[in-house]
Design an enzyme around this catalytic site. Sequence first.
Site, short mmCIF file in Angstrom:
data_model
loop_
_atom_site.label_atom_id
_atom_site.label_comp_id
_atom_site.label_asym_id
_atom_site.label_seq_id
_atom_site.Cartn_x
_atom_site.Cartn_y
_atom_site.Cartn_z
N GLY A 190 0.91 -1.14 0.13
CA GLY A 190 0.05 0.05 0.18
C GLY A 190 0.93 1.26 0.10
O GLY A 190 2.02 1.26 0.23
N CYS A 191 0.20 2.44 -0.38
CA CYS A 191 1.08 3.60 -0.54
C CYS A 191 1.61 4.07 1.01
O CYS A 191 2.89 4.41 1.15
CB CYS A 191 0.26 4.70 -1.28
SG CYS A 191 -1.55 4.99 -0.63
N PHE A 192 0.59 4.31 1.83
CA PHE A 192 0.99 4.77 3.25
C PHE A 192 2.01 3.66 3.59
O PHE A 192 3.03 4.01 4.29
CB PHE A 192 -0.20 4.84 4.06
CG PHE A 192 -1.04 6.35 3.89
CD1 PHE A 192 -0.12 7.23 4.22
CD2 PHE A 192 -2.12 6.31 3.90
CE1 PHE A 192 -0.60 8.62 4.18
CE2 PHE A 192 -2.81 7.43 4.18
CZ PHE A 192 -2.16 8.81 4.41
N ALA A 193 1.75 2.44 3.36
CA ALA A 193 2.73 1.50 4.06
C ALA A 193 3.99 1.47 3.55
O ALA A 193 4.99 1.31 4.19
CB ALA A 193 2.08 0.09 3.77
#
Length: 325
Positions: free
Chosen positions: A134-137
């Site tokens: 994921g992007c935040f991850a």
Amino acid sequence: MIKAGIVGGAGYTAGELIRILLNHKYVDLSFVFSTSNAGNLLSDVHQDLLGSTDIRFADAVDFDADVVFLCLGHGNSKAFLEQNVFNESTIIIDLSNDFRLKPDAEFQGREFIYGLPELNKSAIKEAGSIANPGCFATAIQLALLPLADAGKIESDVHINAVTGATGAGTSLSATTHYTWRDNNFSYYKPFTHQHMGEINQTVGQLQSGFEKEIFFLPNRGNFSRGIFATAYTQFDGDLEAIKKVYLDFYADAPFTFVSAKDIHMKQVVNTNKCLIHLHKHNNQLLITSCIDNLLKGASGQAVENMNLIFGLAQPEGLNLKGSYF
């Protein structure tokens, strides 16, 4: 040439993926499947592609493609694969969260490798299926990986991160309209964001016995793309020593860089880079991380994984100039 296809071709991540693959010298983009746009020109939906391609959205999938990127909503990739069976030799790179956690990684005889190259490069090279992070991850893990690998996360970690409007996808909601986003700022899903599972899984993988809390507050920004994340935790070590830990950890990472100066988001927007900066105040270590959510946080990283699997140079097709001004 690598024969590539995209399933779910109308969203933001698919648009970026199309742009990359059309300009990748080792890729032939053979189909872009979309149930809602079949027959339409790609440039009718992704208007930045006008003049770049005359490909139309397909109404069928090539199950013998060399690699297929699934750009479907969360929960939809698993459903799609249950109804559509690809050749065993077809590489599947999934951009949803369906297969990122270890309990979900085995599916229909496939093992989905978590596709964070800075963490799993060797496993990615041998993979037949990839769960793209994921992007935040991505932004948060790249901030914490070297610290965890050195066993130096000794206290709770507090993270504040802001993402652009493209992080919410193309579907409209009350908080994605221009009149709501413009000159506005808010948090959402405080401490419960779905990317926390990936983050905790990775930190636990690198730092055995990790039992501290990671508190994550995601925010909506009034800009289109990019993620700017700050993480801080109690740290009694020397700043220069921990900088060296980070520099050594990312020495062979072609897209992750430790900056000696403060960083800002315009340095990474429209690139596949992640920039990291370290700062210490008393006994608090501040780690700043920024990425483009659609590239390093999604489609660019997916192409990194494809390159690694097919034995290409990791940066192939991804040397993109940032939109600095």
